[in-house]
Design an enzyme around this catalytic site. Structure first.
Site, PDB file in Angstrom:
ATOM      1  N   ASP A   1       1.004  -0.805   0.295  1.00  0.00           N
ATOM      2  CA  ASP A   1      -0.175  -0.032   0.143  1.00  0.00           C
ATOM      3  C   ASP A   1       0.955   1.384   0.266  1.00  0.00           C
ATOM      4  O   ASP A   1       0.718   1.952   0.881  1.00  0.00           O
ATOM      5  CB  ASP A   1      -1.025  -0.221   1.169  1.00  0.00           C
TER       6      ASP A   1
ATOM      7  N   LYS B   1      -2.032   4.512  -6.810  1.00  0.00           N
ATOM      8  CA  LYS B   1      -2.610   5.561  -6.269  1.00  0.00           C
ATOM      9  C   LYS B   1      -2.519   6.330  -8.416  1.00  0.00           C
ATOM     10  O   LYS B   1      -1.750   6.533  -9.296  1.00  0.00           O
ATOM     11  CB  LYS B   1      -1.787   6.563  -5.703  1.00  0.00           C
TER      12      LYS B   1
END
Length: 350
Positions: free
Chosen positions: A272, A301
């Protein structure tokens, strides 16, 4: 039925529209989307009068990235009388296939949430009316969806129970555990629910497996792995939650997540890390091409523009490079409810 109602994250209406337009065209179904910025839904109208019904039957819901939930119908019902909303909605329901259940929804906006009490209150009398007029059949493969946009406007339609989200609006009801170090823990839990069938959890998330968590601190994703009794190497230069370190299942390695490589292959990679999608894709390709892992969940992202195109570019690159090495891979993406300006990917090789 020629209209598809698509729930999505507020601000991602254009991505949702681009995705359904492309996937529908691949099925030979053409149409156009009605969108409004930050409305949290898209309506796709097909040229063929049964195009939406065909799409929702043939297009795998699991393949959709930006669509949280969907249903097919004939369009919106406006100017609903406040004193009797049941009658016009019942008339519309009788034109649809019989359904096994009724789900009441709003859209995921502040205005939508303000209608939650109305929806909850309305479901009982509407459900009784449906039952009385034999619109319900417990064996039906369809579920009836009702979405109120205001007190006088609603959409009504049907979705296949086996080709739609099990959750109303596509939003899972997950609770944040008190002992979890961060809210990010819910993201990994939701990813497992979406990508891995419940019947496979004991095999694909088995106790005793080994995982690497890149960018682990303070330990939200590591916490989920530990709950499954999976051994974790937590890679981060930041501090980890003390209780996790005391569990006996976590080894904290102070290192850059992009530079770390395991000494032995592991079962799982989770990541992440906030970085450019291309860099994360390169890291994932490296791990799989070197045989470091067999399954991975990672986040991309997204940039401010051309977000759908960016995801497709990453998908093509990952599958292309692994395929050139003779690897058979399964790769899915989803913008989860607990994602923000990102999508979550699940990759495994056979």
């Amino acid at each position: 039925m020629n209209q598809l109602f698509l729930h999505c994250r507020p601000g991602f209406e254009k991505e949702c529209a681009a995705e359904i337009t492309e996937l529908a065209a691949a099925q030979g179904i053409y149409g156009y989307s009605k969108t409004k910025d930050n409305a949290a839904f898209v309506v796709f109208i097909t040229q063929d009068e049964r195009g939406a019904e065909t799409l929702i039957r043939q297009l795998p819901f699991q393949s959709l990235i930006f669509v949280r939930q969907w249903f097919a119908g004939f369009g919106n019902l406006s100017d609903l009388p406040v004193t009797d909303r049941v009658s016009p909605l019942l008339e519309a329901a009788r034109a649809l296939p019989k359904t096994s259940d009724l789900t009441g929804e709003t859209v995921d906006t502040n205005e939508g949430k303000a209608l939650s009490a109305l929806v909850k209150k309305f479901l009982l009398p509407f459900g009784k009316a449906l039952d009385a007029h034999k619109c319900l059949d417990r064996k039906s493969p369809w579920r009836l969806h009702l979405v109120f946009l205001s007190g006088t406007e609603a959409y009504l339609g049907v979705a296949p129970v086996n080709n739609s989200s099990a959750w109303p609006m596509g939003i899972p009801r997950l609770r944040l555990p008190k002992s979890a170090p961060s809210r990010a823990t819910l993201k990994l839990e939701e990813a497992w629910h979406h990508f891995i069938p419940a019947a496979d959890w004991d095999r694909r998330l088995a106790p005793g497996m080994r995982a690497v968590d890149l960018g682990a601190a303070p330990g939200g994703w590591t916490w989920q792995l530990v709950q499954r009794s999976i051994y974790v190497e937590a890679i981060d230069n930041g501090p980890m939650d003390k209780d996790l370190l005391d569990s006996g299942l976590v080894t904290h390695v102070l290192a850059d997540g992009f530079l770390f490589e395991p000494k032995k292959p592991v079962d799982w990679l989770v990541c992440d890390i906030v970085d450019k999608p291309a860099r994360v894709s390169s890291m994932v390709i490296k791990w799989f091409s070197k045989g470091h892992c067999r399954q991975a969940i990672f986040n991309l992202k997204l940039p401010m523009k051309q977000r759908y195109m960016e995801v497709q570019k990453c998908r093509t690159r990952i599958l292309g490079e692994l395929g050139s090495l003779g690897m058979r891979a399964e790769l899915d993406f989803k913008q989860l409810y607990h994602d923000r300006e990102e999508v979550t990917g699940y990759l495994r090789v056979f």
